[in-house]
Design a protein around this motif. Sequence first.
Motif, PDB file in Angstrom:
ATOM      1  N   MET A  92      17.429  -6.013   5.110  1.00 56.88           N
ATOM      2  CA  MET A  92      17.045  -6.413   6.464  1.00 56.88           C
ATOM      3  C   MET A  92      17.825  -7.654   6.910  1.00 56.88           C
ATOM      4  SD  MET A  92      14.959  -4.140   7.407  1.00 56.88           S
ATOM      5  CE  MET A  92      14.498  -4.921   8.942  1.00 56.88           C
ATOM      6  N   LEU A  93      18.039  -8.594   5.973  1.00 58.49           N
ATOM      7  CA  LEU A  93      18.785  -9.810   6.311  1.00 58.49           C
ATOM      8  C   LEU A  93      20.228  -9.461   6.694  1.00 58.49           C
ATOM      9  CD1 LEU A  93      18.950 -12.889   6.508  1.00 58.49           C
ATOM     10  CD2 LEU A  93      19.488 -12.942   4.052  1.00 58.49           C
ATOM     11  N   ALA A  94      20.839  -8.547   5.910  1.00 53.85           N
ATOM     12  CA  ALA A  94      22.215  -8.146   6.214  1.00 53.85           C
ATOM     13  C   ALA A  94      22.282  -7.459   7.573  1.00 53.85           C
ATOM     14  CB  ALA A  94      22.720  -7.207   5.109  1.00 53.85           C
ATOM     15  N   SER A  95      21.346  -6.590   7.858  1.00 52.39           N
ATOM     16  CA  SER A  95      21.341  -5.886   9.146  1.00 52.39           C
ATOM     17  C   SER A  95      21.125  -6.858  10.287  1.00 52.39           C
ATOM     18  CB  SER A  95      20.249  -4.818   9.148  1.00 52.39           C
ATOM     19  OG  SER A  95      20.491  -3.847   8.153  1.00 52.39           O
ATOM     20  N   LEU A  96      20.254  -7.839  10.068  1.00 52.63           N
ATOM     21  CA  LEU A  96      19.974  -8.829  11.112  1.00 52.63           C
ATOM     22  C   LEU A  96      21.227  -9.628  11.458  1.00 52.63           C
ATOM     23  CD1 LEU A  96      17.812 -10.191  12.887  1.00 52.63           C
ATOM     24  CD2 LEU A  96      17.367 -11.768  10.997  1.00 52.63           C
ATOM     25  N   LEU A  97      22.014  -9.995  10.429  1.00 51.74           N
ATOM     26  CA  LEU A  97      23.255 -10.743  10.669  1.00 51.74           C
ATOM     27  C   LEU A  97      24.247  -9.907  11.473  1.00 51.74           C
ATOM     28  CD1 LEU A  97      23.743 -12.411   7.165  1.00 51.74           C
ATOM     29  CD2 LEU A  97      23.075 -13.545   9.288  1.00 51.74           C
ATOM     30  N   ILE A  98      24.286  -8.586  11.176  1.00 53.88           N
ATOM     31  CA  ILE A  98      25.209  -7.706  11.897  1.00 53.88           C
ATOM     32  C   ILE A  98      24.754  -7.547  13.341  1.00 53.88           C
ATOM     33  CG2 ILE A  98      26.099  -5.340  12.037  1.00 53.88           C
ATOM     34  CD1 ILE A  98      25.882  -5.242   8.963  1.00 53.88           C
ATOM     35  N   TYR A  99      23.421  -7.272  13.538  1.00 55.08           N
ATOM     36  CA  TYR A  99      22.888  -7.068  14.895  1.00 55.08           C
ATOM     37  C   TYR A  99      23.049  -8.325  15.755  1.00 55.08           C
ATOM     38  CZ  TYR A  99      20.639  -2.878  13.010  1.00 55.08           C
ATOM     39  OH  TYR A  99      20.385  -1.656  12.425  1.00 55.08           O
ATOM     40  N   ALA A 100      22.896  -9.493  15.139  1.00 52.23           N
ATOM     41  CA  ALA A 100      22.959 -10.754  15.891  1.00 52.23           C
ATOM     42  C   ALA A 100      24.381 -11.192  16.172  1.00 52.23           C
ATOM     43  CB  ALA A 100      22.219 -11.848  15.114  1.00 52.23           C
ATOM     44  N   GLY A 101      25.382 -10.504  15.575  1.00 51.42           N
ATOM     45  CA  GLY A 101      26.779 -10.889  15.779  1.00 51.42           C
ATOM     46  C   GLY A 101      27.099 -12.233  15.170  1.00 51.42           C
ATOM     47  N   ALA A 102      26.420 -12.584  14.060  1.00 49.93           N
ATOM     48  CA  ALA A 102      26.585 -13.902  13.453  1.00 49.93           C
ATOM     49  C   ALA A 102      27.728 -13.956  12.460  1.00 49.93           C
ATOM     50  CB  ALA A 102      25.284 -14.309  12.754  1.00 49.93           C
ATOM     51  N   LEU A 103      28.400 -12.823  12.213  1.00 48.97           N
ATOM     52  CA  LEU A 103      29.458 -12.790  11.215  1.00 48.97           C
ATOM     53  C   LEU A 103      30.818 -12.997  11.903  1.00 48.97           C
ATOM     54  CD1 LEU A 103      28.069  -9.848   9.092  1.00 48.97           C
ATOM     55  CD2 LEU A 103      27.909 -12.276   8.615  1.00 48.97           C
ATOM     56  N   HIS A 106      35.121  -8.372  11.827  1.00 49.67           N
ATOM     57  CA  HIS A 106      34.691  -7.003  11.547  1.00 49.67           C
ATOM     58  C   HIS A 106      34.775  -6.696  10.059  1.00 49.67           C
ATOM     59  CE1 HIS A 106      34.053  -2.738  12.131  1.00 49.67           C
ATOM     60  NE2 HIS A 106      35.174  -2.483  11.419  1.00 49.67           N
ATOM     61  N   GLN A 107      35.773  -7.273   9.389  1.00 54.19           N
ATOM     62  CA  GLN A 107      35.899  -7.031   7.957  1.00 54.19           C
ATOM     63  C   GLN A 107      34.675  -7.571   7.195  1.00 54.19           C
ATOM     64  OE1 GLN A 107      38.256  -8.281   9.873  1.00 54.19           O
ATOM     65  NE2 GLN A 107      39.870  -6.670   9.795  1.00 54.19           N
ATOM     66  N   VAL A 108      34.223  -8.765   7.580  1.00 56.28           N
ATOM     67  CA  VAL A 108      33.036  -9.340   6.927  1.00 56.28           C
ATOM     68  C   VAL A 108      31.805  -8.495   7.235  1.00 56.28           C
ATOM     69  CG1 VAL A 108      31.523 -11.350   6.798  1.00 56.28           C
ATOM     70  CG2 VAL A 108      33.994 -11.663   6.979  1.00 56.28           C
ATOM     71  N   GLU A 109      31.717  -8.011   8.486  1.00 56.00           N
ATOM     72  CA  GLU A 109      30.592  -7.134   8.847  1.00 56.00           C
ATOM     73  C   GLU A 109      30.581  -5.880   7.984  1.00 56.00           C
ATOM     74  OE1 GLU A 109      30.754  -6.240  12.992  1.00 56.00           O
ATOM     75  OE2 GLU A 109      29.685  -8.074  13.584  1.00 56.00           O
ATOM     76  N   SER A 110      31.741  -5.303   7.724  1.00 57.60           N
ATOM     77  CA  SER A 110      31.823  -4.093   6.903  1.00 57.60           C
ATOM     78  C   SER A 110      31.351  -4.374   5.480  1.00 57.60           C
ATOM     79  CB  SER A 110      33.263  -3.568   6.882  1.00 57.60           C
ATOM     80  OG  SER A 110      33.667  -3.174   8.175  1.00 57.60           O
ATOM     81  N   VAL A 111      31.763  -5.536   4.931  1.00 54.88           N
ATOM     82  CA  VAL A 111      31.326  -5.903   3.572  1.00 54.88           C
ATOM     83  C   VAL A 111      29.814  -6.080   3.518  1.00 54.88           C
ATOM     84  CG1 VAL A 111      31.446  -7.685   1.794  1.00 54.88           C
ATOM     85  CG2 VAL A 111      33.538  -6.952   2.969  1.00 54.88           C
ATOM     86  N   VAL A 112      29.271  -6.766   4.523  1.00 54.37           N
ATOM     87  CA  VAL A 112      27.815  -6.984   4.578  1.00 54.37           C
ATOM     88  C   VAL A 112      27.080  -5.651   4.761  1.00 54.37           C
ATOM     89  CG1 VAL A 112      25.954  -8.056   5.918  1.00 54.37           C
ATOM     90  CG2 VAL A 112      28.034  -9.345   5.398  1.00 54.37           C
ATOM     91  N   ALA A 113      27.674  -4.739   5.548  1.00 51.83           N
ATOM     92  CA  ALA A 113      27.050  -3.425   5.740  1.00 51.83           C
ATOM     93  C   ALA A 113      26.998  -2.645   4.433  1.00 51.83           C
ATOM     94  CB  ALA A 113      27.830  -2.642   6.802  1.00 51.83           C
ATOM     95  N   TRP A 114      28.108  -2.697   3.641  1.00 54.60           N
ATOM     96  CA  TRP A 114      28.101  -2.042   2.331  1.00 54.60           C
ATOM     97  C   TRP A 114      27.059  -2.701   1.396  1.00 54.60           C
ATOM     98  CZ3 TRP A 114      29.960   2.428   0.872  1.00 54.60           C
ATOM     99  CH2 TRP A 114      30.997   3.015   1.583  1.00 54.60           C
ATOM    100  N   SER A 116      24.356  -4.131   2.407  1.00 54.56           N
ATOM    101  CA  SER A 116      23.059  -3.666   2.915  1.00 54.56           C
ATOM    102  C   SER A 116      22.696  -2.319   2.307  1.00 54.56           C
ATOM    103  CB  SER A 116      23.121  -3.571   4.441  1.00 54.56           C
ATOM    104  OG  SER A 116      21.958  -2.925   4.950  1.00 54.56           O
ATOM    105  N   GLY A 117      23.695  -1.417   2.239  1.00 57.21           N
ATOM    106  CA  GLY A 117      23.455  -0.103   1.630  1.00 57.21           C
ATOM    107  C   GLY A 117      23.156  -0.204   0.153  1.00 57.21           C
ATOM    108  N   PHE A 174      20.581   1.516   7.331  1.00 56.13           N
ATOM    109  CA  PHE A 174      19.878   1.371   6.049  1.00 56.13           C
ATOM    110  C   PHE A 174      18.546   0.644   6.243  1.00 56.13           C
ATOM    111  CE2 PHE A 174      24.383   1.516   4.514  1.00 56.13           C
ATOM    112  CZ  PHE A 174      24.263   2.711   3.810  1.00 56.13           C
ATOM    113  N   ASP A 175      18.525  -0.289   7.193  1.00 56.61           N
ATOM    114  CA  ASP A 175      17.285  -1.030   7.452  1.00 56.61           C
ATOM    115  C   ASP A 175      16.170  -0.106   7.939  1.00 56.61           C
ATOM    116  OD1 ASP A 175      18.729  -0.501   9.732  1.00 56.61           O
ATOM    117  OD2 ASP A 175      18.128  -2.330  10.764  1.00 56.61           O
ATOM    118  N   THR A 176      16.534   0.964   8.659  1.00 58.76           N
ATOM    119  CA  THR A 176      15.529   1.929   9.125  1.00 58.76           C
ATOM    120  C   THR A 176      14.864   2.620   7.937  1.00 58.76           C
ATOM    121  OG1 THR A 176      16.744   2.335  11.160  1.00 58.76           O
ATOM    122  CG2 THR A 176      15.179   4.019  10.474  1.00 58.76           C
ATOM    123  N   ALA A 177      15.684   3.075   6.982  1.00 58.62           N
ATOM    124  CA  ALA A 177      15.143   3.746   5.792  1.00 58.62           C
ATOM    125  C   ALA A 177      14.245   2.803   4.998  1.00 58.62           C
ATOM    126  CB  ALA A 177      16.290   4.254   4.922  1.00 58.62           C
TER     127      ALA A 177
END
Length: 725
Positions: A92-103, A106-114, A116-117, A174-177
């Motif tokens: 949830m923390l990783a998804s929140l950072l992505i949704y808030a645009g705090a990263l 895009h490369q860092v967002e992709s790493v955080v998304a992985w 998150s998974g 992933f946060d939805t699941a």
Amino acid sequence: MWCTSCALAVEGVLKRLSGVIEVSVHYPTATVWVKGDPDAIQLVALAPHVASIGYQLTELEAVSDAHARLEQESRYLTLRLVVGAVFGMWTMLASLLIYAGALPSHQVESVVAWASGAFSLPVVLYSGLPFYRAGWRTLHAKRPGMDVLVSLGVIGAVVVSVGLLWRGSAEVYFDTAVMLIVLLLVGRLVETLCRQRGLRAFDSLALPSVDVVVCQHSQRETLPVEKIPLGAQIEVASGETIPLDGTLETPGWIDSAMLSGESVPRFYASGQKVYAGCRYLGVETPLMLRVTAPAGQRRLDKLCEQMRRFQAQKGELQTMAERFAAWLSPAALVLGGLTLPVAILFGVGWEDAIVRALSVLVVACPCAVGLAVPLASLAGSGQAMQQGIALRDPAALETLAKVHVIVFDKTGTLTRGQHRMLHVALRNSKDKAVFRQMLYSAVGHSEHPLAYGLLHWAKPSGEHGGQPDPAEIVEIPGEGQRITFSNGEQWWLGSAVWVEHQLQQQGQVLPINAQDPAYGFASQVVVADGQGWLATLYLADQPVTDAQVTIRQLQMSGYGLAMISGDRQGPVNWVSQQVGLPKEACYSQRSPEAKAKLLAALPSPTLYVGDGVNDTLSLAAAGVGVVPMQASEAAREGAAAQLLTPGVSGVVRLLGIAKRTRRVMVQNLIFSALYNTLALGLVVVMAIPPLVAVLAMAASSLSVTLNAARLAWSEPEGNGSDKLN
């Protein structure tokens, strides 16, 4: 079983079997009620079919085993919830950072998304496992329910997220699941705690496990109560609770208030039956009894078991809720399947179309509908038990909430079944003190129903005044006693007819003033001595202490009240005056058949309160039957509820609980139905993020569970007149 969908799956499998007429599976208590051909509904015939979809069918478990099962289930849920919360927090923390645009990129967002998974994997693979298992079982049983939707929602969210990651997108779900699994686990844990609290209601009927002294072949042996066989002779010390049902081999004074409702101890002779839970009040010698019902088959054990058997049957609202839930899940699957192609036809992109279909599956989970009624019913049953009412049929709560007319039996229900002195007429009032002392000695060992009332009145307040004690007592059953005192004086004590006959044999007659017409409704005991008529004692069966207050509260609440009795008109009229019932609402000298016929003619649904064998037809004819604490076994068998405290005030409490329970049932049912209907329509016409759908679904389930929990966790009310509000 994991949820109400599991219960519907088991129910569906059993309903398809040949010879099975009716099936009702009650999820909160994990019990199944089956009606059909005797051979078709045997455990050996049903168990293999239930096992084919992954469940185990056994004999009704003991309350202690049910406690252990729910404790284990709570630990099981807690462990999975902890895993889900710990790992899901990082997702949830990783998804929140992505949704808030705090990263920063895009490369860092992709790493955080992985990442998150990766953190979601323990939640999806371990914490969510029970949902997948239950979903497969219900699908296999051709009864797809909530767990199928949850499983598809979780798997869909993970698959979509992996596909997006593969394409280089960081907008993952992933946060939805994770949220779906964690919130549903929280709901299941709260629900299990509610079920545990409801089950604790049975503990008040359970007798403790104790060691019992067994006397066999002049030897004494101490054994656990569970190992005492049928027919064994056991010993009960003074002041101890009788551990097993049995027949007395030695007489003694027994406090049977727990089962009979008698407020004072009663003398039991050898050969009389006593029940476990009563207390022996002997002073010197222990009580000996022959066991007629071992542990597990005692009267209290059967009451507890019968309550749980009846709990598997469903009421009108619960059946309605399950029908709604039964078509909601398949409808959501079809709607989710149609959403994808329809959205694409209207120009929505593949990604958005899949997300909309995913949201449909998530938002349609019918957990709230499935829990709306059974949890409220279980909570209402638990609250009733806390207030001294054993509900043998929880479905009766729905009928009780709609009752218009309440009918009472007289003897043993509105009255104590124990006579008390109303009036004493003496030949010479100056001799009253002496007369009372001699009367107390004369009837001290009598087992006649009126003897206790005589003893209660004649009991001396101070020291014995030196009056002669009986030297010989000759009892003529059904007529009276001839008592010879130590000083040679003789008494004849009994019915007026019998005493008059004894006087005629001595050339004497019963005077006119020996019987007072003003007390014609009362039971009369006439006493004569060598000089002729000595006294006439008038006794009446007194109303229970709370009868007048209960009648007044019910009248103020708008119920129609009546009393139907097989007794004479005189006693019926007198009791009606004492409790506040109008004479025109009181019916006397009615046979059991006439009672039931009269009851059937009253506006339904009706509530009948009675205690005797002659009330069994009326208990069956009424919409709901309730028996007081001291009711006969035959009456208990035909009643939906039993009062576990003396008196009839429990009727007021029961009606109040029924109204509150039905109100919660209706609230839950309306809310859950509106939620699912509106949410499905909304999620189809507009894009709602799956996470929002998860939160909305979880909020609906938790609100229904907590609304039902208000009944289970509320404190028992006092004796105020607002119980029926």
